[in-house]
Design an enzyme around this catalytic site. Structure first.
Site, PDB file in Angstrom:
ATOM      1  N   GLN A  62       0.596  11.443  17.801  1.00 45.10           N
ATOM      2  CA  GLN A  62      -0.709  11.076  17.238  1.00 45.10           C
ATOM      3  C   GLN A  62      -1.276   9.813  17.855  1.00 45.10           C
ATOM      4  OE1 GLN A  62       1.003  10.659  13.159  1.00 45.10           O
ATOM      5  NE2 GLN A  62      -0.417   8.956  12.966  1.00 45.10           N
TER       6      GLN A  62
ATOM      7  N   ARG B  26      -0.479  -2.623  10.786  1.00 47.51           N
ATOM      8  CA  ARG B  26      -0.979  -3.339  11.969  1.00 47.51           C
ATOM      9  C   ARG B  26      -1.338  -4.792  11.653  1.00 47.51           C
ATOM     10  NH1 ARG B  26      -2.859   1.963  13.241  1.00 47.51           N
ATOM     11  NH2 ARG B  26      -2.211   2.527  15.349  1.00 47.51           N
TER      12      ARG B  26
ATOM     13  N   GLY C  95       0.838  -1.206   0.000  1.00 55.54           N
ATOM     14  CA  GLY C  95       0.000   0.000   0.000  1.00 55.54           C
ATOM     15  C   GLY C  95       0.872   1.254   0.000  1.00 55.54           C
ATOM     16  N   HIS C  96       1.886   1.256   0.854  1.00 54.44           N
ATOM     17  CA  HIS C  96       2.817   2.391   0.884  1.00 54.44           C
ATOM     18  C   HIS C  96       3.551   2.504  -0.463  1.00 54.44           C
ATOM     19  CE1 HIS C  96       2.801   1.394   5.357  1.00 54.44           C
ATOM     20  NE2 HIS C  96       2.457   2.661   5.371  1.00 54.44           N
TER      21      HIS C  96
ATOM     22  N   GLU D  97      -6.276   6.829   0.649  1.00 55.72           N
ATOM     23  CA  GLU D  97      -7.691   6.913   1.036  1.00 55.72           C
ATOM     24  C   GLU D  97      -8.012   5.924   2.153  1.00 55.72           C
ATOM     25  OE1 GLU D  97      -9.940   6.366  -2.574  1.00 55.72           O
ATOM     26  OE2 GLU D  97      -9.656   8.466  -3.165  1.00 55.72           O
ATOM     27  N   LYS D  98      -7.084   5.015   2.421  1.00 57.05           N
ATOM     28  CA  LYS D  98      -7.253   4.099   3.559  1.00 57.05           C
ATOM     29  C   LYS D  98      -7.568   4.911   4.828  1.00 57.05           C
ATOM     30  CE  LYS D  98      -6.156   0.630   6.482  1.00 57.05           C
ATOM     31  NZ  LYS D  98      -5.457   1.254   7.543  1.00 57.05           N
TER      32      LYS D  98
ATOM     33  N   GLN E  60      -8.146  11.384   7.495  1.00 58.22           N
ATOM     34  CA  GLN E  60      -6.827  12.042   7.556  1.00 58.22           C
ATOM     35  C   GLN E  60      -6.557  12.803   6.259  1.00 58.22           C
ATOM     36  OE1 GLN E  60      -3.063  10.179   9.145  1.00 58.22           O
ATOM     37  NE2 GLN E  60      -2.768   9.730   7.000  1.00 58.22           N
TER      38      GLN E  60
END
Ligand code: AMP
Length: 283
Positions: free
Chosen positions: A61, A190, A36-37, A151-152, A156
């Protein structure tokens, strides 16, 4: 691949590259990189000749100290993964907490016109002040032309757009599609902490989002929400924290559908003590 840990070193390299007319794109991350990154970095190379990737687990955060302590960290394997995208056009900025915050590890208080009070803002106190603080700081250090966000973390992404607008920051924000496992589970750092049975159960989240999307064509947001809550109430392993259908601009819970507005469904789920989030566009 250049890996730097001080802002002075980074600034020197970036100044030289800019003098040679390179355009600099930026992907901020907390490391434990996955495809994803990498998809954000690849997207960045469409607009830029050089990509800066920051790897920094930002303490301000996290509302939960245990979550911060357990956050996966592995710089060596992160560098290895990034080399698959480019060996010489990526600069990794992996600062220490001190390099970013100096002696005072605290966040600035922001107003994002109410976006910060919805969903993640309700369940993770101070989270978006921490995000705003680190992203603004990183933009000041990296000075990118473009920055890429997934968009995950849709809330944010909207908050970063608001940050740029309100603080008049000179950077273009590009939102990127959610990258998923073959099972449909949204990729997340995670996920590597999930025990086998939870990893097998977690695709239920995206499956339910898809079913909710179908139901949303005919049902009210309230009815779809009740239906999703009932599915999770029956689930033996996954615990729903929230499911919310909201307007993509205001992020406010949908009361009455309007054909002119865009909506998304947002979800947060606990798999054991690991909190997973996902979302889906509804129209
Ligand atoms: P993180 O390291 O989790 O802070 O994420 C860094 C950036 O990668 C954020 O803009 C995330 O939204 C984005 N990101 C994380 N997971 C995914 C994913 N599965 N697909 C697309 N972008 C992602």
């Amino acid at each position: 691949m250049k890996v730097v840990s001080s802002k002075e070193d980074l600034t020197e390299i970036i100044d030289q590259l800019k003098a040679k007319k390179n355009s600099i794109g930026f992907v901020p991350t907390m490391g434990a990189l996955h495809d994803g990154h990498l998809s954000l970095v690849e997207r960045g190379f469409k607009d830029n000749s050089i990509m800066v990737v920051s790897i920094f687990v930002n303490p301000t955060q996290f509302d939960n100290k245990k979550d911060l302590d357990k956050y996966p960290r592995n710089l060596e394997s992160d560098i290895k993964l990034l080399k698959k995208v480019s060996k010489d056009k990526i600069i990794v900025y992996a600062p220490t907490v001190e390099d970013i915050y100096g002696a005072s590890v605290s966040s600035v208080s922001f107003s994002f016109d109410g976006l910060e009070n919805e969903m993640e803002g309700k369940f993770r106190k101070g989270h978006f002040d921490g995000v705003g603080t680190i992203v603004k700081r990183l933009f000041e250090i990296v000075q990118p032309e473009f920055a890429y966000f997934g968009e995950k973390d849709f809330q944010q992404l909207q908050i970063i757009r608001k940050l740029v607008e309100k603080q008049h920051l000179n950077v273009k924000i590009i939102g990127c599609k959610i990258h998923r496992e073959a099972s449909g589970l949204a990729m997340s750092s995670r996920n590597s902490r999930l025990k086998k049975e939870y990893l097998e159960a977690a695709p239920f989240i995206y499956k339910t989002l898809n079913e909710a999307k179908k139901k949303f064509r005919k049902m009210s947001a309230q009815k779809v929400t009740k239906w999703v809550e009932a599915q999770f109430a029956k689930h033996e392993l996954l615990k729903l924290e929230y499911f919310n259908i909201a307007n993509v601009k205001s992020l406010k819970t949908l009361k009455r559908k309007s054909p002119k507005q865009k909506y998304r469904a947002f979800i947060a789920v606990f798999a054991d003590d690991i909190r997973l989030i996902d979302n889906i566009a509804l129209n």
